[in-house]
Every structure is written in structure tokens, then in C-alpha cells.
Design an enzyme around this catalytic site. Structure first.
Site, short mmCIF file in Angstrom:
data_model
loop_
_atom_site.label_atom_id
_atom_site.label_comp_id
_atom_site.label_asym_id
_atom_site.label_seq_id
_atom_site.Cartn_x
_atom_site.Cartn_y
_atom_site.Cartn_z
CD GLU A 69 11.99 -1.15 3.09
OE1 GLU A 69 11.11 -1.17 2.21
OE2 GLU A 69 12.89 -2.00 3.17
CG PHE A 70 5.96 -2.59 4.79
CD1 PHE A 70 6.39 -3.72 5.47
CD2 PHE A 70 5.40 -1.55 5.52
CE1 PHE A 70 6.26 -3.82 6.85
CE2 PHE A 70 5.26 -1.63 6.90
CZ PHE A 70 5.70 -2.77 7.56
CG ASN B 279 10.74 -9.17 3.91
OD1 ASN B 279 9.76 -8.85 3.25
ND2 ASN B 279 11.84 -8.44 3.93
CG PHE C 7 4.54 -14.05 -2.76
CD1 PHE C 7 5.90 -13.92 -2.55
CD2 PHE C 7 3.79 -12.89 -2.97
CE1 PHE C 7 6.51 -12.67 -2.53
CE2 PHE C 7 4.38 -11.65 -2.95
CZ PHE C 7 5.75 -11.54 -2.74
CB CYS D 39 14.57 -7.48 0.94
SG CYS D 39 14.78 -5.71 0.73
#
Length: 447
Positions: free
Chosen positions: A159-160, A219, A260, A271
Site C-alpha cells: 500500500e502507498f 519511504n 518534501f 510509517c
């Protein structure tokens, strides 16, 4: 005949996936081992705040007036096995207590509980973030313990989801990655994701290890980008530069991009921190630990940001002790549009100041109940205005839109000291200074 889908584990990931699968037209049965959670979901309520999720859930939960009725919930693994053609495993993999490694007990328990009931060909699909090598181990376990034997296949489909955007990330993902060992497994997953694929979502087919590595490597890259700009903020503090302008300038390079690159108090949540630590631990087990030693520094930079905000607050109060000082903290969730306070930098900063004698009052639009449970000794207010009332310094630590739209003049009327420390570099310095505030951003000593 249309596929029937089960979702095992109905926390943040599972509840979102179950509602989205129902929205895509499938009959869905969600399973959890916590009766209270199942009862709540069956009423069309979700145990967390996620924009649009409760509305989507209520459109499909059976028994709710006007719903499609395609979504139900159960506590029974036998019922789930009999119902589903494709079983998505969506349980949590937290950091193991006292270690960097991931705790696989929830995933292992889910597979162990499901396997004895799989008496016909079926596909079990892992979505949880796991250490590389887990899928091969779990596939062997299924083949050995399911009555269907090799007919009980495993696939891995990471999953993202981004908290705050989980519904759209599930219905309109930027990519679907599947680790499979057969054409049948690939075909079933193409059927599950037929609508997003038809809308142009890339469908990446790979082996088990690569599928498992995609999430942790993604991640790790994002964490690296965040810690890079935070490291540059430290240099800007020392050199008298402006990290916000630095980020703007380098972000125009399309090899770097602007996303980011907002310096602040760093990342948190359920996460990124635990995933990069688990990745390091697993690399060590595989004998590839040197490949990921840089992640230790990424983690260190990130954690250092919290202490630097505490020191900025101390400086703003004259450089002495916090004892007897009133500190307002705007933000408790680790990010906006979420009530998730797991490893929240905002609450960590608030807690550190409190432990050093400061009188801390916290306000967050959605995270108050969770924050109170985690840090019951902090003070809490029902509004930003009430949090700021009588404060000697105000810390902006979660970039909610509500905080960007605050009236600095109104807050200045109730604050004891008009000093705002922007831990997210998201406020407009000119607006706050015009209202008589001293504004200070992280990595922006002269801005």
C-alpha cells in the site's frame, strides 16, 4: 461471476481498502478481531479521522439506509474464508518493542487464523509493510497449512496511502505494484484493479522481494529528502541563510522538485520512522547493513529537529528555564488532515517542554482525544485562541490550514508575549509581524 473480497484487519489501511473495494463494485467482507471496532464499522463509523472515509463507508455498509449494501463486517475467519475469492491482509506491523525490527506477530496471526479455513483455490494478498523475505515464508506456510494446499496462493501488493489522502490514493493510485508467482494471481489482481488500470494507473508486476522492497525503499527516499532539507536548515542557522528560499531555488531543478522540501521539526507518524528502522534491521539480517547505514543519520537528523525546537523556545523565553513559563502548542497530530498522534513531533516537543517545567497548552483540530490519551498531563484547549491565552510563546507545530488562516491580531490580544515559532515554515512572516509578533522560522534566522 464477480469476485468477492475480504479485508483482514480494519484499521486505517483495512477500513479504507474495504470501503474503496466496495466503491469499485465488489462485494466485500471486512474482518477484525476487536468486537468494538466491528460494531463501529457496521454502524458506518470509523475509529480514526480520515477525510472522506466515513462518508464513503456509509455509502456501502449493509443496513444503512441508501447504501449499496456491498460491505459487511465479521469476527469469524471461517465466514471470511467461505465468502472470499481474494483475501487482503491489512494488519499492522509496528516497531518491535526495544528493537528496530518490525513486529510481524499480527501478520503471522492473521495468516495462521485464515489458513485452516481455505479449502478451495483462493488468493491471499498481503498489503502490510513487511521485511523483505516475509512473503516467501508466508506462501510456504499457506501451502502447508491450508486444506487447498498449493491452491491457496499468496501475492504481495504494497500500500502507498498518505494519511489525509487515503481515499483518493486507494481509488486513484499513482501505481499498483503486485508481487506474484503465477499468471492466475496476476490475472485476479488485474481484475480487482481493473477500474484504476483502465483510468491509466500503471500496473507493475514483479517478484515477491521486489514488491516488498518497493514500500520501504519509497519511504526511505522520502525520509531522506525531508532530512536533507532539515540538515540544510541546520547549516542555514549557522550561516545566516534562509532554508525556505534555498528549498525554493533547488526545487526548480526538475531532478529535485519542490515536494518534501519544507524544513521544520521533521517527520513522524506510524510509517516513516518505524519503516526506515525496520529496513535497516532487515538489511543487517541479510548481511547488507552497510547499504543502509545512511538511514541512521536520516533518523538522527529527524529526531534532532525536535530538540532544536525546544531550544528555540528556550531562547525565545530569554534562554533560561521553562519553569513558570506558559507555552502554547498549535498542533498535536503528526501531520494535518489526520488525528494520528503516533510518534508526533509536535507532541514530543510539547512533552519535552512540559517535563522541563513549562506550562504547556495544546490545541489541534482533530487530534485532541488521541493526544489526551497519550499525554494526559499536558494542558489542552478547545480552540487556538484559548491555547494562546496568556502564553509567553506560541509554537506552530502541525501545518493545519486552520492555523494558516488564524488572525494574528486577535491572538495578540490574548497572548502575554507576541512570539511565534514556526516549526513548519508554513505561516506568512509578514502577516504576523504586521500584527506585532516576533516571527521565527526554523532554518531562517534572518527571514
Amino acid at each position: 461471476m464477480s469476485l468477492k473480497i475480504t479485508v483482514i484487519g480494519t484499521g486505517y489501511l483495512g477500513a479504507t481498502h474495504a470501503a474503496a473495494m466496495a466503491e469499485l463494485g465488489f462485494e466485500v467482507l471486512g474482518l477484525d478481531v476487536v468486537p468494538e471496532k466491528v460494531e463501529m464499522l457496521q454502524r458506518g463509523e470509523v475509529p480514526m479521522y480520515e477525510p472522506g472515509l466515513e462518508e464513503l463507508l456509509r455509502q456501502h455498509v449493509a443496513g444503512i439506509e441508501g447504501s449499496s449494501g456491498r460491505l459487511r463486517f465479521t469476527l469469524d475467519f471461517a465466514e471470511a474464508a467461505a465468502f472470499g475469492d481474494v483475501h487482503f491482509v491489512c494488519v499492522n506491523t509496528p516497531q518491535r518493542h526495544g528493537e528496530y525490527a518490525a513486529d510481524m506477530s499480527y501478520v503471522d496471526a492473521a495468516i495462521a487464523s485464515l489458513a485452516p479455513h481455505l479449502d478451495r483455490p483462493t488468493l491471499v494478498v498481503g498489503k502490510s509493510t513487511v521485511p523483505v523475505g516475509s512473503a516467501a515464508r508466508l506462501a510456504a506456510y499457506l501451502a502447508e497449512h491450508a486444506p487447498a494446499g498449493a491452491g491457496a496462493e499468496l501475492a504481495w501488493n504494497p500500500e502507498f496511502l498518505r494519511e489525509g489522502f487515503a481515499v483518493q490514493d486507494t481509488l486513484r493510485p499513482d501505481r499498483v505494484v503486485v508481487g506474484v508467482r503465477s499468471e492466475r494471481a496476476e490475472g485476479l489482481l488485474r481484475e480487482v484493479y481493473a477500474m484504476p488500470i483502465a483510468a491509466g494507473t500503471p500496473f507493475v508486476v514483479t517478484d515477491f522481494p521486489t514488491a516488498e522492497l518497493v514500500k520501504t525503499s519509497a519511504n526511505s527516499f522520502l525520509a531522506t529528502k525531508i532530512s536533507f532539507i532539515n540538515a540544510m536548515a541546520e547549516v542555514c542557522e549557522a550561516a545566516g541563510g534562509d532554508v525556505a528560499k534555498l528549498a525554493e531555488a533547488i526545487g526548480y531543478d526538475d531532478r529535485i522538485g519542490h515536494k518534501f522540501l519544507r524544513a521544520g521539526i521533521g517527520f513522524g507518524g506510524g510509517c516513516l520512522p518505524k519503516d526506515i528502522r525496520a529496513f535497516m534491521a532487515r538489511a543487517g539480517e541479510l548481511g547488507a547493513d552497510q547499504a543502509l547505514t545512511f538511514l541512521r543519520e536520516i533518523d538522527s537528523i529527524n529526531m534532532r529537529r525536535r530538540g532544536q525546537m525546544v531550544e528555540m523556545a528556550r531562547e525565545a523565553l530569554g534562554g533560561g528555564a521553562f519553569l513558570g513559563k506558559r507555552v502554547a502548542v498549535l498542533g498535536a497530530a503528526f501531520k494535518p488532515d489526520s488525528d494520528d498522534v503516533r510518534d508526533s513531533p509536535a507532541l514530543n516537543v510539547a512533552g519535552q517542554i512540559h517535563l522541563q517545567g513549562g506550562q504547556v497548552t495544546v490545541y489541534d483540530p482533530k487530534g485532541m482525544d488521541n493526544a489526551r490519551r497519550l499525554f494526559p498531563t499536558l494542558g489542552y484547549a478547545d480552540s487556538a485562541l484559548d491555547a494562546v491565552r496568556g502564553a509567553d510563546v506560541v509554537l506552530h507545530l502541525t501545518e493545519w490550514r486552520e492555523f494558516r488562516e488564524l488572525d494574528p491580531a486577535a491572538l495578540g490580544e490574548v497572548a502575554r508575549g507576541r512570539v511565534i515559532l514556526d516549526g513548519r515554515n508554513a505561516l506568512d512572516p509578514a502577516v504576523w509581524r504586521k500584527a506585532g509578533w516576533v516571527y521565527r522560522g526554523m532554518g531562517r534566522p534572518t527571514a
